[in-house]
Motif scaffolding. Structure first.
Motif, PDB file in Angstrom:
ATOM      1  N   PRO A 268      71.551  67.741  41.083  1.00 27.31           N
ATOM      2  CA  PRO A 268      72.566  67.753  42.298  1.00 27.31           C
ATOM      3  C   PRO A 268      72.486  68.958  42.887  1.00 27.31           C
ATOM      4  CG  PRO A 268      73.602  67.013  40.096  1.00 27.31           C
ATOM      5  CD  PRO A 268      72.292  67.373  39.758  1.00 27.31           C
ATOM      6  N   ALA A 269      71.784  70.165  42.230  1.00 28.80           N
ATOM      7  CA  ALA A 269      71.788  71.240  42.807  1.00 28.80           C
ATOM      8  C   ALA A 269      70.849  71.473  43.785  1.00 28.80           C
ATOM      9  CB  ALA A 269      71.553  72.425  41.506  1.00 28.80           C
ATOM     10  N   VAL A 270      69.521  70.626  43.470  1.00 24.81           N
ATOM     11  CA  VAL A 270      68.386  70.478  44.559  1.00 24.81           C
ATOM     12  C   VAL A 270      69.041  69.865  45.916  1.00 24.81           C
ATOM     13  CG1 VAL A 270      66.340  69.415  45.280  1.00 24.81           C
ATOM     14  CG2 VAL A 270      66.809  70.446  42.610  1.00 24.81           C
ATOM     15  N   GLU A 271      70.125  68.767  45.490  1.00 29.21           N
ATOM     16  CA  GLU A 271      70.486  67.984  46.660  1.00 29.21           C
ATOM     17  C   GLU A 271      71.413  68.620  47.516  1.00 29.21           C
ATOM     18  OE1 GLU A 271      72.948  63.857  47.747  1.00 29.21           O
ATOM     19  OE2 GLU A 271      72.089  64.385  45.825  1.00 29.21           O
ATOM     20  N   THR A 272      72.173  69.624  46.915  1.00 28.01           N
ATOM     21  CA  THR A 272      73.186  70.401  47.612  1.00 28.01           C
ATOM     22  C   THR A 272      72.537  71.679  48.458  1.00 28.01           C
ATOM     23  OG1 THR A 272      73.526  71.803  45.946  1.00 28.01           O
ATOM     24  CG2 THR A 272      75.248  70.045  46.383  1.00 28.01           C
ATOM     25  N   GLY A 273      71.231  71.914  47.784  1.00 25.45           N
ATOM     26  CA  GLY A 273      70.497  72.841  48.569  1.00 25.45           C
ATOM     27  C   GLY A 273      69.849  72.457  49.851  1.00 25.45           C
ATOM     28  N   VAL A 274      69.562  71.076  49.637  1.00 23.50           N
ATOM     29  CA  VAL A 274      68.744  70.400  50.849  1.00 23.50           C
ATOM     30  C   VAL A 274      69.984  70.214  51.969  1.00 23.50           C
ATOM     31  CG1 VAL A 274      67.679  68.425  51.814  1.00 23.50           C
ATOM     32  CG2 VAL A 274      66.899  69.544  49.641  1.00 23.50           C
ATOM     33  N   VAL A 275      71.008  69.811  51.581  1.00 30.39           N
ATOM     34  CA  VAL A 275      72.048  69.584  52.533  1.00 30.39           C
ATOM     35  C   VAL A 275      72.470  70.736  53.182  1.00 30.39           C
ATOM     36  CG1 VAL A 275      74.549  68.913  52.567  1.00 30.39           C
ATOM     37  CG2 VAL A 275      73.071  67.492  51.164  1.00 30.39           C
ATOM     38  N   GLU A 276      72.468  72.081  52.553  1.00 31.96           N
ATOM     39  CA  GLU A 276      72.784  73.187  53.065  1.00 31.96           C
ATOM     40  C   GLU A 276      71.845  73.637  54.403  1.00 31.96           C
ATOM     41  OE1 GLU A 276      72.586  77.423  51.439  1.00 31.96           O
ATOM     42  OE2 GLU A 276      74.518  76.706  51.040  1.00 31.96           O
ATOM     43  N   ALA A 277      70.663  73.170  53.974  1.00 33.18           N
ATOM     44  CA  ALA A 277      69.439  73.650  54.781  1.00 33.18           C
ATOM     45  C   ALA A 277      69.581  72.702  56.037  1.00 33.18           C
ATOM     46  CB  ALA A 277      68.172  73.559  54.081  1.00 33.18           C
TER      47      ALA A 277
END
Length: 695
Positions: free
Chosen positions: A545-554
């Motif tokens: 989930p941390a990878v996904e939230t990082g992508v969403v932020e980008a």
């Protein structure tokens, strides 16, 4: 306390027309001749009773509808003088909603002008009986009979003249009454009392044939809607009493079968008293219109309910206008449809599910007010201090609640950005904008989450100009205005795989994360999707989930222009972790940076918002409308006919091209076309346009 004037002798009317047809001038004459005022105010002098706002007096136009009350021939006449400019059409809409009848003014020179058509359609929608008054018969180019023809062609109404003019332009000196077949000649030397100095005489010989021709047309029109009268007329009867004809004209007018037409020159004080006679003779009282319908609430919710126009009925009223008064606060204008409302009592608002106390009640004369203790069926009054009531809300008896039909308002079409000039103005600006939005249902205030701009939207550039001017004068708020930024987007055109390593060692526990992503575009409108294809525990489940939230932020800030990225699919393929140094934060940052690396390789492109637009235009301007849209990079989808005179053009057009379109459309069509617009989708900005954008 008994009613002073019988309800059958009450008239609730509006004065409506295109801008500069003479509405306010006519209303000023009505107030003078009914004894409501002792002098006639002139629009050009900025001295009218009904145009009380500073902006109205400076510009010589009506901006807000103003109400007043006067008396004529033992009748009470409640009058609302409405604006004529298309930017303030909501004022006409909500006034017509609560009126029983209307006087439509037409300029004898211009005839049926653009806003005349708009307000006529509004009156059609609410089934409001009308009289027509052809004004400015003294002006160069005046043509009463051409105006009649335009009414029939453009409005599709059955215009039936009850008078024809004697002379026109400078020689306009009287009218022929087709009901009693006598001429009325004004004493031109009587000055402001011209309308009271009328000489009754025989019809001039040179106009007798024309008068007889139009009397026959009037009788034929009445015969169409009354069978007993038709039988007598077809059997050769030619002599009818004035009382009988008045009754027939009234019945046909109330049923909206005909529109009686009179003429005069309000500025020269000619014909206004005859217009007043026609108002009490032919327009409806509250008892002549159908009982107001609404819906029950509670256990019988949704069932139809009716309120008859009677003081003994349960109270019901509709709030149709909100106005902010700097001295006494919020004024709520209501039309009472049934029952009696007393000062100090409580009423129920089913729209907001609250009880409201009636602190003060005012009878309005433009901006002047008279405090009253009660309002009865048919009255139009203003209430002070209602907290949860706004335009379109119902007020009713708490023991017998009802919800009356509300009003529909057009969506705003023009927007500008606004910001306070100083820090001191910041708080005042938001509160003042909120009060203006409460007054005006076509005025919207919102914050663009991407640009963080405060944006105000309205019906036209004049509309917004007036509101900004009111901010400065009434609310003492200084603000800068400008064009809002277009909310562009970015997307990708190719796909790629990318591996990013995020490793930080600074003594002690560090940060470690490695991710491999596949970044690819999706179909327009599909949005963002994230797929996890990690196998073998290369990345522990708790870090995915941390990878996904990082992508969403980008995604929030694109890599080339800084706009949000849309319609992208990101697949997490592989990665590495460290049993000590890996963390949610490390994988969040790594995911964000990996996406940005991949996005740069996928040839980003800029997207712009594209709107669905529908333009309703008279057929003769179709070519100009299509040409204007094509200049704005529009894609025409469909052209369809509406009735015999209108064409509807449906198209897609970039939002960035639409600023100022309301003004250019009015210019191209002499103000006779209207349009509505809503968001459709995002599309790529052409390369030729991209080079011109200052992004």
């Amino acid at each position: 306390m008994p009613r002073k004037t019988p309800l059958s002798r009450t008239r609730n009317i509006g004065i409506m027309a295109h801008i500069d047809a003479g509405k306010t001038t006519t209303t000023e004459r009505i107030l003078y001749y009914t004894g409501r005022t002792y002098k006639m105010g002139e629009v050009d002098d900025g001295a009218t009773e009904m145009d009380w706002m500073e902006q109205e007096r400076e510009r010589g136009i009506t901006i807000t509808s103003a109400s007043t009350q006067c008396f004529w021939r033992e009748h009470v006449i409640n009058i609302i003088d409405t604006p004529g400019h298309v930017d303030f059409t909501v004022e006409v809409e909500r006034s017509i909603r609560v009126l029983d009848g209307a006087v439509a003014l037409f300029c004898a020179v211009g005839g049926v002008e653009p806003q005349s058509e708009t307000v006529w359609r509004q009156a059609d929608r609410y089934g409001v009986p009308r009289l027509a008054f052809v004004n400015k018969m003294d002006r160069t180019g005046a043509d009463f009979f051409n105006c009649l023809t335009m009414m029939k062609l453009r409005l599709g109404c059955h215009a039936v003249p009850l008078q024809i003019p004697i002379g026109c332009e400078e020689s306009f000196r009287g009218v022929i009454d087709l009901v009693d077949m006598r001429a009325r000649i004004w004493d031109v030397d009587a000055g402001k009392d011209t309308d009271t100095q009328v000489r009754y005489c025989e019809i001039p010989e040179e106009l007798r044939q024309t008068a007889e021709e139009y009397r026959v047309k009037m009788l034929e029109a009445l015969a169409e809607y009354d069978e007993p009268f038709m039988e007598r007329y077809l059997n050769g009867a030619t002599s009818f009493s004035c009382e009988e004809l008045h009754k027939l004209i009234r019945n046909a007018t109330l049923a909206a079968h005909i529109t009686p037409v009179l003429c005069g020159a309000a500025f020269r004080n000619k014909g206004v008293r005859m217009l007043l006679d026609a108002v009490v003779e032919y327009l409806p009282s509250p008892v002549d219109v159908p009982a107001i319908k609404g819906l029950k609430i509670g256990k019988h919710k949704g069932e139809e309910d009716i309120r008859h126009p009677d003081d003994d009925e349960s109270f019901s009223a509709l709030a149709f206008k909100i106005m902010s008064d700097p001295h006494i606060g919020k004024l709520t204008y209501i039309r009472v449809y049934s029952g009696v409302l007393e000062s100090g009592s409580y009423v129920y608002n089913p729209n907001s599910d609250t009880n409201e106390r009636i602190n003060r009640m005012l009878l309005m004369h433009a901006n002047d007010r008279l405090q009253i203790d009660e309002a009865r069926t048919g009255d139009i009054v203003a209430l002070v201090g209602l907290k949860r009531t706004t335009t379109g809300h119902t007020l009713c008896d708490p023991d017998r609640p009802i919800v009356l039909e509300s009003m529909n308002f057009p969506e705003p079409v023009v927007s500008i950005a606004i910001e306070p000039k100083t820090k001191e103005d910041d708080d005042k600006l938001s509160k003042s904008l909120g009060r203006l939005a409460e007054e005006d249902p076509t005025f919207r205030v919102w914050t663009n989450p991407e640009t963080n701009q405060t944006v105000i939207s309205g019906m036209g550039e004049l509309h917004l100009e007036i509101l900004v001017d009111r901010l400065k004068r009434e609310f003492k708020v200084e603000a800068n205005i400008g064009r809002p930024q277009v909310a562009y987007r970015e997307t990708l055109t190719t796909s790629t795989e990318v591996t990013h390593r995020f490793i930080r060692q600074s003594g002690g526990r560090g940060q470690f994360a490695v991710v491999t992503l596949r970044v690819e575009p999706q179909e327009p409108g599909y949005g963002f999707s994230f797929v996890d294809k990690v196998v073998g525990g290369a990345i522990p489940r708790e870090y995915i989930p941390a990878v996904e939230t990082g992508v969403v932020e980008a995604l929030k800030t694109g890599v080339q222009w800084g706009y949000p990225v849309v319609d992208v699919k990101v697949t997490l393929l592989d990665g590495q972790f460290h049993t000590v140094d890996s963390s949610d934060l490390a994988f969040h940052i790594c995911g964000s940076m990996a996406f940005k690396d991949g996005a740069r390789k996928c040839h980003p492109k800029l997207l712009e918002p594209v709107m669905d637009i529908e333009v309703v235009t008279p057929s003769e301007y179709l070519g100009d409308v299509i040409g204007g849209l094509q200049q704005k990079r529009a894609s025409i989808r469909e052209i369809a006919a509406r009735g015999q005179t209108l064409q509807i053009v449906s198209a897609n057009v970039p939002l960035s091209e639409m600023f100022g379109y309301a003004t250019s459309l009015r210019s191209d069509t002499q103000g006779r076309a209207t349009y509505s617009m809503e968001f459709s989708h995002y599309a790529a900005v052409p390369e030729s346009v991209l080079a011109k954008l200052s992004l």
